[in-house]
Design an enzyme around this catalytic site. Sequence first.
Site, short mmCIF file in Angstrom:
data_model
loop_
_atom_site.label_atom_id
_atom_site.label_comp_id
_atom_site.label_asym_id
_atom_site.label_seq_id
_atom_site.Cartn_x
_atom_site.Cartn_y
_atom_site.Cartn_z
N GLU A 140 -0.75 -10.64 3.49
CA GLU A 140 -0.42 -9.75 4.62
C GLU A 140 -0.71 -10.46 5.94
O GLU A 140 0.11 -10.48 6.85
CB GLU A 140 -1.24 -8.46 4.55
CG GLU A 140 -0.81 -7.55 3.43
CD GLU A 140 -1.74 -6.36 3.28
OE1 GLU A 140 -2.91 -6.44 3.73
OE2 GLU A 140 -1.30 -5.34 2.73
N LYS A 151 -7.16 7.22 9.38
CA LYS A 151 -7.55 5.80 9.44
C LYS A 151 -8.18 5.43 10.78
O LYS A 151 -8.66 4.31 10.95
CB LYS A 151 -6.33 4.92 9.19
CG LYS A 151 -5.53 5.23 7.93
CD LYS A 151 -6.35 5.05 6.68
CE LYS A 151 -5.57 5.20 5.39
NZ LYS A 151 -4.55 4.16 5.18
N ASP A 191 3.35 -2.45 8.16
CA ASP A 191 2.32 -2.36 7.12
C ASP A 191 1.29 -1.29 7.48
O ASP A 191 1.17 -0.89 8.63
CB ASP A 191 1.61 -3.72 6.98
CG ASP A 191 0.91 -3.88 5.64
OD1 ASP A 191 0.41 -4.99 5.35
OD2 ASP A 191 0.84 -2.87 4.89
N GLY A 192 0.59 -0.84 6.45
CA GLY A 192 -0.45 0.15 6.66
C GLY A 192 -1.75 -0.52 7.09
O GLY A 192 -1.79 -1.72 7.33
N ALA A 193 -2.79 0.29 7.18
CA ALA A 193 -4.12 -0.25 7.50
C ALA A 193 -5.17 0.71 6.92
O ALA A 193 -4.90 1.89 6.69
CB ALA A 193 -4.31 -0.39 9.01
N ASP A 194 -6.37 0.17 6.71
CA ASP A 194 -7.46 1.02 6.22
C ASP A 194 -8.27 1.61 7.37
O ASP A 194 -8.80 2.70 7.26
CB ASP A 194 -8.39 0.19 5.33
CG ASP A 194 -7.64 -0.34 4.12
OD1 ASP A 194 -7.16 0.50 3.32
OD2 ASP A 194 -7.48 -1.56 4.01
N LYS A 222 -7.87 -4.30 6.88
CA LYS A 222 -6.86 -4.19 5.83
C LYS A 222 -7.39 -4.86 4.58
O LYS A 222 -8.40 -5.57 4.64
CB LYS A 222 -5.56 -4.87 6.29
CG LYS A 222 -4.77 -4.03 7.27
CD LYS A 222 -3.51 -4.71 7.77
CE LYS A 222 -2.57 -5.06 6.64
NZ LYS A 222 -2.33 -3.90 5.74
N GLY A 223 -6.71 -4.60 3.45
CA GLY A 223 -7.10 -5.33 2.25
C GLY A 223 -7.77 -4.50 1.18
O GLY A 223 -8.17 -5.02 0.15
N GLY A 269 0.83 -1.21 0.00
CA GLY A 269 0.00 0.00 0.00
C GLY A 269 0.87 1.26 0.00
O GLY A 269 2.10 1.19 0.09
#
Length: 234
Positions: A107, A125, A85-88, A98-99, A29
Amino acid sequence: LTQDELKKIAAYKAVEHVQSGMVIGLGTGSTAKHAVGRIAELMKQGKLIGIVGIATSTKTYEQATSLGIPLSDLDTHPIVDLSIDGADEVDPDLNLVKGRGGSLLREKMVESASKKFIVIVDESKLVGHIGGSGLAMPVEVIPFCWSHSLIRLKALFAGSGCVAKLRTGDDGEAYVSDNGNYIIDLYFERDIGDLNEASDRILRLPGIVEHGMFIGLASSVIVAGVHGVTVKTK
Ligand code: DER
């Protein structure tokens, strides 16, 4: 500060936790991309040596390869020292959605095999509860009879005002994940309640591969906001 500058600040902060010789889960991402770039930069400066990356998508695999980060996989390194890692979405208990980039399965495989998982986000977020952003909570399903899976997923969350949609690309065709599966995006109007119970409900459905709720996986969340950076730990 733009949203991308905030993402970069969070990413660079997370990379401070990377030590030479580590096996690092490389997220996917626009936020994780900055972390991958920063790791490569520190390697070039000789400040990080002996790093081995485990990519969470073909996109990240290509970025890391182009930057000269040596890559391996979970078969070779079943335990990952640190994933970034990022996140939504991030809820107050540090549970994640996530995703939205479509990489949730790899992930979750890498990040659940990590001794430490640092999540990097800009403040947009943060949500009060999972699904609270009104944006998608993705579910990876096998392509076989996907519309049957869609109907059953929607029925599971009828009480939360659930809308379910097959994810399609710009060409209107079904999006296909790195694993050859489809993604059904779920949208909730109301709180879905206990996340572990919701997760069990989803994963019991035959034909479901994995969902985008990362429950209890994050070790800490680095949040970059206009008023500075905060680190949330459980
Ligand atoms: O799709 C994903 O899982 C991404 O990691 C997503 O959760 C965050 O993407 P972003 O950093 O581009 O917002």
